[in-house]
Design a protein around this motif. Structure first.
Motif, short mmCIF file in Angstrom:
data_model
loop_
_atom_site.label_atom_id
_atom_site.label_comp_id
_atom_site.label_asym_id
_atom_site.label_seq_id
_atom_site.Cartn_x
_atom_site.Cartn_y
_atom_site.Cartn_z
N THR A 120 5.12 -3.79 8.63
CA THR A 120 5.97 -2.57 8.41
C THR A 120 6.46 -2.62 6.87
N SER A 121 6.92 -1.58 6.38
CA SER A 121 7.58 -1.46 5.11
C SER A 121 8.92 -2.11 5.16
N PRO A 122 9.48 -2.97 4.56
CA PRO A 122 10.85 -3.52 4.50
C PRO A 122 11.66 -2.18 3.96
N SER A 123 11.23 -1.38 2.97
CA SER A 123 11.97 -0.31 2.36
C SER A 123 11.89 0.89 3.42
N THR A 124 10.95 1.25 3.83
CA THR A 124 11.32 2.64 4.85
C THR A 124 11.06 2.18 6.35
N GLY A 125 10.81 0.95 6.84
CA GLY A 125 10.67 0.80 8.04
C GLY A 125 9.39 1.14 8.80
N LEU A 126 8.57 1.88 7.99
CA LEU A 126 7.31 2.61 8.65
C LEU A 126 6.08 1.53 8.73
N PRO A 127 5.27 1.67 9.53
CA PRO A 127 4.15 0.91 9.81
C PRO A 127 3.03 1.12 8.17
N VAL A 186 0.78 -1.25 0.09
CA VAL A 186 0.12 -0.01 -0.04
C VAL A 186 0.82 1.26 -0.12
N ASP A 187 2.29 1.24 0.39
CA ASP A 187 2.96 2.31 0.24
C ASP A 187 3.74 2.43 -0.93
N GLY A 188 3.32 1.72 -2.07
CA GLY A 188 4.08 1.82 -3.47
C GLY A 188 5.02 1.14 -3.72
N GLN A 189 5.68 0.43 -2.85
CA GLN A 189 6.65 -0.31 -2.85
C GLN A 189 6.56 -1.82 -3.41
N VAL A 190 7.71 -2.16 -4.32
CA VAL A 190 7.51 -3.50 -5.18
C VAL A 190 8.51 -4.57 -4.68
N TYR A 191 7.72 -5.80 -4.20
CA TYR A 191 8.66 -6.86 -3.95
C TYR A 191 8.19 -8.26 -4.39
N GLU A 192 8.95 -9.20 -4.26
CA GLU A 192 8.78 -10.56 -4.53
C GLU A 192 7.57 -10.97 -3.76
N LYS A 193 6.60 -11.61 -4.24
CA LYS A 193 5.33 -11.88 -3.47
C LYS A 193 5.80 -12.98 -2.34
N GLN A 194 6.52 -13.88 -2.51
CA GLN A 194 6.75 -14.85 -1.54
C GLN A 194 7.62 -14.02 -0.26
N GLY A 195 8.62 -13.10 -0.63
CA GLY A 195 9.67 -12.36 0.34
C GLY A 195 8.42 -11.53 1.18
N ILE A 196 7.79 -10.82 0.46
CA ILE A 196 6.96 -9.85 1.44
C ILE A 196 5.91 -10.58 2.19
N ALA A 197 5.45 -11.70 1.81
CA ALA A 197 4.35 -12.52 2.48
C ALA A 197 5.28 -12.96 3.76
N ARG A 198 6.53 -13.39 3.37
CA ARG A 198 7.23 -13.84 4.64
C ARG A 198 7.59 -12.91 5.59
N TRP A 199 7.81 -11.58 5.12
CA TRP A 199 8.14 -10.35 6.06
C TRP A 199 6.85 -10.10 6.56
N PHE A 200 5.49 -10.08 6.27
CA PHE A 200 4.81 -9.77 6.76
C PHE A 200 4.23 -10.99 8.08
N ARG A 201 4.58 -12.18 7.67
CA ARG A 201 4.37 -13.30 8.70
C ARG A 201 5.08 -13.07 10.00
N HIS A 202 6.32 -12.41 9.97
CA HIS A 202 7.31 -12.03 11.09
C HIS A 202 7.26 -10.70 11.46
N LYS A 203 6.31 -9.91 10.96
CA LYS A 203 6.16 -8.55 11.61
C LYS A 203 4.90 -8.18 11.65
N ASN A 204 4.53 -7.92 13.21
CA ASN A 204 3.07 -7.64 13.56
C ASN A 204 3.41 -6.54 14.41
N PRO A 205 2.76 -5.32 14.02
CA PRO A 205 2.03 -5.06 12.81
C PRO A 205 2.98 -4.74 11.73
#
Length: 149
Positions: free
Chosen positions: A41-48, A20-39
């Motif tokens: 956050t953006s891997p690129s900016t660190g912002l929620p 939603v912040d306009g950053q582009v990622y590989e689907k598997q990578g960002i899905a894995r990122w979201f599983r480990h980050k609650n709430p």
């Protein structure tokens, strides 16, 4: 080629998605990122991020596929990577089977140790019984000799 790399993994994106912040990622990578980050956050900016919605980017996916199809060395690298991943999967499966076999063998050894301990205990009981009977027999023989004299 680097422009198609996922910022999380560094690998070429096969299934690019946008957050939603306009950053582009590989689907598997960002899905894995979201599983480990609650709430989330953006891997690129660190912002929620308000939500962890992933927007598929079919046109970028098509551009990556077109690029790869025009570059035999990239296509060959993909084939080699796929072969390595398959080999890795096979080796991991073999390792899991071997670990299970080792666990089973350890359990069998543990059971045999329990059986052996029980048999050793029974053997000591029988040895004690034999010693006691032998002592009674010798005592009986001694009293019989005394009585016959």
């Amino acid at each position: 080629h680097d422009c198609f790399a996922c910022p999380i993994s560094g690998d070429e994106m096969q299934d690019p998605v946008m957050t939603v912040d306009g950053q582009v990622y590989e689907k598997q990578g960002i899905a894995r990122w979201f599983r480990h980050k609650n709430p989330p956050t953006s891997p690129s900016t660190g912002l929620p991020l308000r939500v962890s919605v992933l927007i598929p980017l079919a046109s970028l996916k098509g551009a990556v596929e077109a690029y790869v199809s025009q570059r035999p060395e990239v296509k060959d690298a993909h084939a080699a990577l796929a072969a390595l991943e398959a080999a890795n999967h096979t080796l991991n499966d073999d390792l899991a089977e071997q670990k299970a076999e080792v666990a089973s063998l350890r359990e069998q050894v543990r059971i045999q140790q329990v059986v052996l301990a029980a048999r050793e205990s029974r053997l000591r009981e029988l040895e004690a019984t034999v010693v006691a009977r032998d002592a009674r027999l010798r005592a009986s023989e001694f009293y019989l000799r005394l009585a016959s004299e």
